[in-house]
Scaffold this active site. Structure first.
Site, PDB file in Angstrom:
ATOM      1  N   LYS A  50      -1.411   3.453   6.260  1.00 26.04           N
ATOM      2  CA  LYS A  50      -1.199   2.659   4.921  1.00 26.04           C
ATOM      3  C   LYS A  50      -2.558   2.389   4.258  1.00 26.04           C
ATOM      4  O   LYS A  50      -3.424   1.944   4.731  1.00 26.04           O
ATOM      5  CB  LYS A  50      -0.476   1.344   5.281  1.00 26.04           C
ATOM      6  CG  LYS A  50       0.086   0.581   3.912  1.00 26.04           C
ATOM      7  CD  LYS A  50       0.829  -0.650   4.816  1.00 26.04           C
ATOM      8  CE  LYS A  50       1.493  -1.527   3.714  1.00 26.04           C
ATOM      9  NZ  LYS A  50       2.298  -2.410   4.016  1.00 26.04           N
ATOM     10  N   GLY A  52       0.870  -1.243   0.016  1.00 26.70           N
ATOM     11  CA  GLY A  52       0.039  -0.090  -0.105  1.00 26.70           C
ATOM     12  C   GLY A  52       0.749   1.156   0.003  1.00 26.70           C
ATOM     13  O   GLY A  52       2.032   0.962   0.046  1.00 26.70           O
ATOM     14  N   VAL A  61       2.020   4.537   1.961  1.00 26.87           N
ATOM     15  CA  VAL A  61       2.073   4.944   3.274  1.00 26.87           C
ATOM     16  C   VAL A  61       2.159   6.359   3.417  1.00 26.87           C
ATOM     17  O   VAL A  61       3.144   7.173   2.759  1.00 26.87           O
ATOM     18  CB  VAL A  61       3.426   4.536   4.130  1.00 26.87           C
ATOM     19  CG1 VAL A  61       3.421   4.767   5.614  1.00 26.87           C
ATOM     20  CG2 VAL A  61       2.967   2.812   4.164  1.00 26.87           C
ATOM     21  N   ASP A 107       8.379 -11.759   4.886  1.00 28.06           N
ATOM     22  CA  ASP A 107       8.832 -10.695   4.104  1.00 28.06           C
ATOM     23  C   ASP A 107      10.024  -9.924   4.609  1.00 28.06           C
ATOM     24  O   ASP A 107      10.180  -8.752   4.886  1.00 28.06           O
ATOM     25  CB  ASP A 107       8.023  -9.787   3.311  1.00 28.06           C
ATOM     26  CG  ASP A 107       8.451  -9.047   2.250  1.00 28.06           C
ATOM     27  OD1 ASP A 107       9.576  -9.128   1.611  1.00 28.06           O
ATOM     28  OD2 ASP A 107       7.963  -7.834   1.748  1.00 28.06           O
TER      29      ASP A 107
END
Length: 142
Positions: A20, A3, A5, A112
């Site tokens: 976000k 997204g 931010v 991640d």
């Protein structure tokens, strides 16, 4: 899901926050990230504040959902590399391992972990793990 931010201010406390935004038309969703992040409470994990689901009654926000977290001060670990101070590297790694151990004890995989998703506060070298968009619940088979 990735997204955009922004920084903002909490309307009640006046504290700075990170917001976000997820574009639902592009298939982005905060439900996974928000649902997992709201269960986590650890000094080395970004603090969840709220999730705002865009509704049909608000024309401007209908296509977007928002995840609000603490605004983490500092720089990404990526921007600090290479770090030549062995003691500082050990401090950063110890904090990351603490966060990962906590996540795994809750049955969560971050999915991640990379230098761009790790913020380091240069004042005290405290570390925060960010971006839980690819996180998921994991099961252990014994």
């Amino acid at each position: 899901a990735h997204g955009t931010v922004w920084t903002g201010l909490d309307r009640i406390s006046g504290e700075p926050v990170a917001i976000k935004a997820f574009n639902k038309r592009e298939g982005q969703s905060i439900r996974n990230e928000g649902t997992i992040l709201c269960t986590l409470h650890h000094p080395n994990i970004v603090k969840y504040l709220s999730m705002i689901i865009g509704g049909e009654d608000d024309q401007a926000d209908r296509d977007y959902d928002f995840l609000v977290t603490e605004l983490v001060q500092g720089r990404t670990l990526y921007s600090l590399l290479p770090i030549r101070d062995v003691d500082l590297v050990a401090r950063i790694i110890a904090q990351l391992l603490s966060a990962v151990h906590y996540l795994h004890s809750k049955g969560i995989s971050h999915g991640d972990i990379q230098p761009r998703n790790i913020m380091v506060n240069e004042a005290d070298y405290s570390v925060k793990l960010l971006d839980f968009g690819l996180s998921r619940l994991i099961t252990q088979n014994h």
